[in-house]
Design an enzyme around this catalytic site. Structure first.
Site, PDB file in Angstrom:
ATOM      1  N   GLY A 155       0.811  -1.200   0.000  1.00  0.00           N
ATOM      2  CA  GLY A 155       0.000   0.000   0.000  1.00  0.00           C
ATOM      3  C   GLY A 155       0.852   1.260   0.000  1.00  0.00           C
ATOM      4  CB  SER A 156      -0.016   4.689   1.029  1.00  0.00           C
ATOM      5  OG  SER A 156      -1.149   4.767   0.175  1.00  0.00           O
TER       6      SER A 156
END
Length: 286
Positions: A155-156
């Site tokens: 993810g981020s």
């Protein structure tokens, strides 16, 4: 009956800290051989068996071997096996992880603490856990060393890495403005989105608002070859080298199989998977 019945002393490994670092340490079987974790990979070093010998005391109270030729001692040249794990940090980590997993109503979780200056692992925790003195035979989930065995999409958390790489390559500067398409961008094979609409934003703002679209545009400036090369250089796609059983090497598609949508998804941490330990190694490398 004395000819048929006897008593034989059998040694047993005792783990005074019970469930602390259970999956990392591992345990031994009835024959004293390591079956999992550190116990398994260092089995030959930990499984040195001394021979019992009869002794007697002399008049001064000193022990004298009765059968010296049949007796031996463990190899005194073999150094003690010492882990970098800090007992207090390990206990704190496990308690925090347990609370977090229960609060999130998750099936399991993992946590690692590293000394950022040396790279030493100070704690490595998995949940659920078990008591090393009574290892479960039919509960593989509690015996799983999740920090090295589980596969996760990042993810981020990868966005700072790509921003750093782009700055290193000088394809962007801290003042560069990236157009975030007001929250939606069409690509061959699909559409990528942001949680909110954004226009022109700087690298710092990309991280602040966690823009998927702007992160993808930064990675486009890096280029596919440099992007893939970065993944390989920081250890994604290969085992960290702990030697622990079941160590995950990661899952990354080869460069020539990427479609544009794959490339975009990887820019914000989707479409490839690594272990928690690989993620920590990446953060330490940067």
């Amino acid at each position: 009956w004395q000819e048929f019945i006897g008593v034989v002393d059998e040694p047993k490994r005792v783990y005074p800290e019970k469930d602390l670092a259970a999956q990392l340490i591992g345990f031994v079987g009835s024959e004293g051989n390591g079956l999992e974790g550190i116990e398994k990979i260092y089995n030959s070093r930990l499984n040195i068996k001394p021979i019992k010998s009869e002794v007697m005391k002399d008049a001064r109270g000193r022990l004298v071997m009765v059968t010296p030729n049949d007796a031996s001692k463990p190899d005194q040249k073999t150094p003690n096996l010492t882990l970098s794990i800090d007992l207090s940090i390990q206990e704190f980590t496990q308690n925090a992880l347990k609370d977090g997993v229960i609060k999130a109503k998750a099936k399991g979780g993992s946590a690692i603490v590293m000394d950022v200056k040396t790279g030493e692992i100070l704690s490595m925790a998995s949940y659920p856990s078990y008591d090393l003195n009574n290892p479960p035979e039919n509960d593989p989930a509690s015996r799983r060393l999740r920090p090295v065995m589980d596969a996760i999409e990042l993810g981020s958390v990868v966005k700072p890495m790509w921003i750093s790489k782009a700055l290193d390559l000088r394809v962007i500067t801290p003042e560069t403005k990236i157009y975030a398409e007001n929250g939606q961008m069409s690509l061959p094979g699909g559409v990528i989105h942001d949680t909110h609409e954004h226009g022109w934003i700087t690298p710092e703002e990309i991280l602040k608002v966690s823009s998927n679209i702007a992160a993808y545009k930064v990675v486009q400036k890096i280029g596919r070859e440099n992007f893939y090369d970065s993944l390989m250089k920081i250890g994604f796609g290969r085992q960290p080298g702990t030697g622990l059983p079941g160590e995950w090497s990661g899952r990354i598609k080869t460069l020539n199989t990427w479609r544009e949508m794959n490339f975009a998804n990887m820019a914000f941490g989707q479409g490839f998977a690594i272990s928690p330990l690989q993620l920590l190694h990446q953060r330490h490398a940067f």
